[in-house]
Design a protein around this motif. Structure first.
Motif, PDB file in Angstrom:
ATOM      1  N   ASN A   1     -67.830 -19.031  57.981  1.00  0.00           N
ATOM      2  CA  ASN A   1     -67.347 -19.667  56.830  1.00  0.00           C
ATOM      3  C   ASN A   1     -67.622 -21.233  57.344  1.00  0.00           C
ATOM      4  O   ASN A   1     -67.661 -21.889  56.345  1.00  0.00           O
ATOM      5  N   VAL A   2     -67.350 -21.801  58.619  1.00  0.00           N
ATOM      6  CA  VAL A   2     -67.467 -23.266  58.677  1.00  0.00           C
ATOM      7  C   VAL A   2     -68.650 -23.877  58.241  1.00  0.00           C
ATOM      8  O   VAL A   2     -68.840 -25.071  58.112  1.00  0.00           O
ATOM      9  N   ALA A   3     -69.741 -23.168  58.254  1.00  0.00           N
ATOM     10  CA  ALA A   3     -71.274 -23.310  57.640  1.00  0.00           C
ATOM     11  C   ALA A   3     -71.066 -24.007  56.426  1.00  0.00           C
ATOM     12  O   ALA A   3     -71.911 -24.940  56.227  1.00  0.00           O
ATOM     13  N   ALA A   4     -70.128 -23.638  55.723  1.00  0.00           N
ATOM     14  CA  ALA A   4     -70.108 -24.400  54.433  1.00  0.00           C
ATOM     15  C   ALA A   4     -69.867 -25.790  54.356  1.00  0.00           C
ATOM     16  O   ALA A   4     -70.385 -26.665  53.365  1.00  0.00           O
ATOM     17  N   PHE A   5     -69.182 -26.574  55.568  1.00  0.00           N
ATOM     18  CA  PHE A   5     -69.124 -27.757  55.522  1.00  0.00           C
ATOM     19  C   PHE A   5     -70.303 -28.512  55.588  1.00  0.00           C
ATOM     20  O   PHE A   5     -70.880 -29.480  54.814  1.00  0.00           O
ATOM     21  N   MET A   6     -71.199 -28.047  56.461  1.00  0.00           N
ATOM     22  CA  MET A   6     -72.663 -28.599  56.566  1.00  0.00           C
ATOM     23  C   MET A   6     -73.415 -28.319  55.335  1.00  0.00           C
ATOM     24  O   MET A   6     -74.310 -29.121  54.942  1.00  0.00           O
ATOM     25  N   VAL A   7     -73.373 -26.985  54.991  1.00  0.00           N
ATOM     26  CA  VAL A   7     -74.579 -26.715  53.862  1.00  0.00           C
ATOM     27  C   VAL A   7     -74.124 -27.400  52.587  1.00  0.00           C
ATOM     28  O   VAL A   7     -74.883 -27.673  51.902  1.00  0.00           O
ATOM     29  N   VAL A   8     -72.697 -27.301  52.296  1.00  0.00           N
ATOM     30  CA  VAL A   8     -72.341 -27.643  51.022  1.00  0.00           C
ATOM     31  C   VAL A   8     -72.479 -29.339  50.901  1.00  0.00           C
ATOM     32  O   VAL A   8     -72.892 -29.795  50.045  1.00  0.00           O
ATOM     33  N   GLY A   9     -72.184 -29.906  52.261  1.00  0.00           N
ATOM     34  CA  GLY A   9     -72.271 -31.324  52.129  1.00  0.00           C
ATOM     35  C   GLY A   9     -73.828 -31.924  51.904  1.00  0.00           C
ATOM     36  O   GLY A   9     -73.784 -32.915  51.195  1.00  0.00           O
ATOM     37  N   ALA A  10     -74.468 -31.140  52.630  1.00  0.00           N
ATOM     38  CA  ALA A  10     -76.247 -31.506  52.468  1.00  0.00           C
ATOM     39  C   ALA A  10     -76.488 -31.339  51.075  1.00  0.00           C
ATOM     40  O   ALA A  10     -77.156 -32.191  50.437  1.00  0.00           O
ATOM     41  N   PHE A  11     -76.095 -30.115  50.423  1.00  0.00           N
ATOM     42  CA  PHE A  11     -76.436 -29.887  49.004  1.00  0.00           C
ATOM     43  C   PHE A  11     -75.872 -31.004  47.988  1.00  0.00           C
ATOM     44  O   PHE A  11     -76.825 -31.364  47.218  1.00  0.00           O
ATOM     45  N   ALA A  12     -74.562 -31.395  48.332  1.00  0.00           N
ATOM     46  CA  ALA A  12     -74.034 -32.471  47.633  1.00  0.00           C
ATOM     47  C   ALA A  12     -74.628 -33.738  47.606  1.00  0.00           C
ATOM     48  O   ALA A  12     -74.901 -34.519  46.680  1.00  0.00           O
ATOM     49  N   GLY A  13     -75.060 -33.851  48.791  1.00  0.00           N
ATOM     50  CA  GLY A  13     -76.071 -35.088  49.074  1.00  0.00           C
ATOM     51  C   GLY A  13     -77.344 -35.266  48.423  1.00  0.00           C
ATOM     52  O   GLY A  13     -77.540 -36.185  47.678  1.00  0.00           O
ATOM     53  N   VAL A  14     -77.969 -34.284  48.283  1.00  0.00           N
ATOM     54  CA  VAL A  14     -78.917 -34.166  47.483  1.00  0.00           C
ATOM     55  C   VAL A  14     -78.737 -34.150  46.008  1.00  0.00           C
ATOM     56  O   VAL A  14     -79.549 -35.011  45.338  1.00  0.00           O
ATOM     57  N   ILE A  15     -77.958 -33.340  45.294  1.00  0.00           N
ATOM     58  CA  ILE A  15     -77.350 -33.715  44.089  1.00  0.00           C
ATOM     59  C   ILE A  15     -76.882 -34.911  43.771  1.00  0.00           C
ATOM     60  O   ILE A  15     -77.620 -35.405  42.747  1.00  0.00           O
ATOM     61  N   PHE A  16     -75.999 -35.533  44.267  1.00  0.00           N
ATOM     62  CA  PHE A  16     -75.676 -36.790  44.025  1.00  0.00           C
ATOM     63  C   PHE A  16     -76.402 -37.761  44.180  1.00  0.00           C
ATOM     64  O   PHE A  16     -76.494 -38.988  43.671  1.00  0.00           O
ATOM     65  N   GLY A  17     -76.961 -38.079  45.685  1.00  0.00           N
ATOM     66  CA  GLY A  17     -77.968 -39.070  46.004  1.00  0.00           C
ATOM     67  C   GLY A  17     -79.071 -39.358  45.483  1.00  0.00           C
ATOM     68  O   GLY A  17     -79.573 -40.427  45.208  1.00  0.00           O
ATOM     69  N   THR A  18     -79.895 -38.071  45.240  1.00  0.00           N
ATOM     70  CA  THR A  18     -81.234 -38.067  45.046  1.00  0.00           C
ATOM     71  C   THR A  18     -81.879 -37.599  43.386  1.00  0.00           C
ATOM     72  O   THR A  18     -82.550 -38.228  42.709  1.00  0.00           O
ATOM     73  N   ARG A  19     -81.083 -36.791  42.869  1.00  0.00           N
ATOM     74  CA  ARG A  19     -81.198 -36.035  41.788  1.00  0.00           C
ATOM     75  C   ARG A  19     -80.277 -36.414  40.559  1.00  0.00           C
ATOM     76  O   ARG A  19     -80.991 -36.678  39.518  1.00  0.00           O
ATOM     77  N   GLY A  20     -79.440 -37.061  40.852  1.00  0.00           N
ATOM     78  CA  GLY A  20     -78.160 -37.365  39.921  1.00  0.00           C
ATOM     79  C   GLY A  20     -77.443 -36.113  39.418  1.00  0.00           C
ATOM     80  O   GLY A  20     -78.104 -35.153  39.109  1.00  0.00           O
ATOM     81  N   LEU A  21     -76.235 -36.031  39.114  1.00  0.00           N
ATOM     82  CA  LEU A  21     -75.222 -35.184  38.543  1.00  0.00           C
ATOM     83  C   LEU A  21     -75.887 -34.697  37.071  1.00  0.00           C
ATOM     84  O   LEU A  21     -75.737 -33.673  37.084  1.00  0.00           O
ATOM     85  N   LYS A  22     -76.045 -35.753  36.217  1.00  0.00           N
ATOM     86  CA  LYS A  22     -76.340 -35.317  35.017  1.00  0.00           C
ATOM     87  C   LYS A  22     -77.781 -34.368  34.971  1.00  0.00           C
ATOM     88  O   LYS A  22     -77.841 -33.307  34.494  1.00  0.00           O
ATOM     89  N   ARG A  23     -78.755 -34.949  35.498  1.00  0.00           N
ATOM     90  CA  ARG A  23     -79.980 -34.077  35.957  1.00  0.00           C
ATOM     91  C   ARG A  23     -79.802 -32.623  36.727  1.00  0.00           C
ATOM     92  O   ARG A  23     -80.526 -31.691  36.164  1.00  0.00           O
ATOM     93  N   SER A  24     -78.986 -32.793  37.538  1.00  0.00           N
ATOM     94  CA  SER A  24     -78.767 -31.418  38.351  1.00  0.00           C
ATOM     95  C   SER A  24     -77.784 -30.324  37.526  1.00  0.00           C
ATOM     96  O   SER A  24     -78.223 -29.293  37.505  1.00  0.00           O
ATOM     97  N   ILE A  25     -77.320 -30.845  36.634  1.00  0.00           N
ATOM     98  CA  ILE A  25     -76.166 -30.108  35.853  1.00  0.00           C
ATOM     99  C   ILE A  25     -77.270 -29.233  34.876  1.00  0.00           C
ATOM    100  O   ILE A  25     -76.880 -28.026  34.688  1.00  0.00           O
ATOM    101  N   ARG A  26     -78.099 -29.931  34.378  1.00  0.00           N
ATOM    102  CA  ARG A  26     -79.139 -29.218  33.461  1.00  0.00           C
ATOM    103  C   ARG A  26     -80.210 -28.284  34.111  1.00  0.00           C
ATOM    104  O   ARG A  26     -80.977 -27.707  33.537  1.00  0.00           O
ATOM    105  N   ASP A  27     -80.155 -28.538  35.460  1.00  0.00           N
ATOM    106  CA  ASP A  27     -81.441 -27.991  36.254  1.00  0.00           C
ATOM    107  C   ASP A  27     -81.090 -26.417  36.611  1.00  0.00           C
ATOM    108  O   ASP A  27     -80.080 -26.112  37.414  1.00  0.00           O
ATOM    109  N   PRO A  28     -81.688 -25.584  36.005  1.00  0.00           N
ATOM    110  CA  PRO A  28     -81.602 -24.274  36.397  1.00  0.00           C
ATOM    111  C   PRO A  28     -81.657 -23.693  38.061  1.00  0.00           C
ATOM    112  O   PRO A  28     -80.841 -22.928  38.428  1.00  0.00           O
ATOM    113  N   GLN A  29     -82.484 -24.515  38.480  1.00  0.00           N
ATOM    114  CA  GLN A  29     -82.696 -24.321  39.927  1.00  0.00           C
ATOM    115  C   GLN A  29     -81.548 -24.572  40.875  1.00  0.00           C
ATOM    116  O   GLN A  29     -81.115 -23.887  41.711  1.00  0.00           O
ATOM    117  N   VAL A  30     -80.849 -25.668  40.479  1.00  0.00           N
ATOM    118  CA  VAL A  30     -79.327 -26.002  41.232  1.00  0.00           C
ATOM    119  C   VAL A  30     -78.452 -25.017  40.880  1.00  0.00           C
ATOM    120  O   VAL A  30     -77.828 -24.644  41.949  1.00  0.00           O
TER     121      VAL A  30
END
Length: 173
Positions: free
Chosen positions: A114-143
């Protein structure tokens, strides 16, 4: 409670209690993590840099110790690095292939430990917030598919364990 057959128990039933078998699996998982790291580094650096980075990963003292004992860590690390590689590829291509690979690799990494969640979710959140943006990501079925696959294996195991009593001791207050 019903008897559970874990990976370790299943491995012992198939091969007997031989430590060399467990060490082969640990070494194999560690080397697969090196392959994933090589592929990830090749995405943004030269092949020479990828070779140097992979050699450091393979021969750092922890890696040598981790590949000689039977723990979930080498498999978890390999799955984390494969999931980061798939996330990087998805970030650049938006392909469903990378959505599924990220979801599978990250979900299995968290399932293994379970400790892998910190690395994986952190990277996922970084991509969502940093490069894609929250609004765009919320509407994206891939996310949404990536997020679902990320939690699905551990959620299914936890619900199954709670309903069957397999995790009664871990879920008790």
């Amino acid at each position: 409670a019903p008897e559970s057959i874990g990976f370790r128990t299943l491995g012992y039933r198939l091969t007997g209690e031989h430590l060399w078998v467990a060490r082969i699996f640990s070494s194999l998982f560690w080397v697969l993590g090196g392959l994933a790291l090589f592929l990830l580094i090749c995405e943004f650096a030269s092949t020479g840099a990828a070779i140097i980075g992979t050699l450091i990963y393979l021969f750092v003292p922890y890696g040598i110790v981790a590949s000689r004992v039977f723990m979930p860590d080498p498999l978890m690390v390999a799955l984390i690095v494969f999931s980061l590689w798939a996330l990087f590829r998805w970030q650049n291509t938006s392909s469903w292939k990378w959505v599924l690979l990220f979801g599978i690799f990250s979900g299995l990494a968290i399932f293994v430990k379970n400790v892998a969640a910190f690395m994986v979710v952190g990277a996922f959140a970084g991509v969502i917030f940093g490069t894609r943006g929250l609004k765009r990501s919320i509407r994206d079925p891939q996310v949404w598919v990536m997020g679902l696959l990320l939690v699905l294996p551990t959620a299914v195991y936890t619900v199954y364990g709670a309903l069957t009593g397999l995790l009664a001791g871990q879920l008790a207050l």
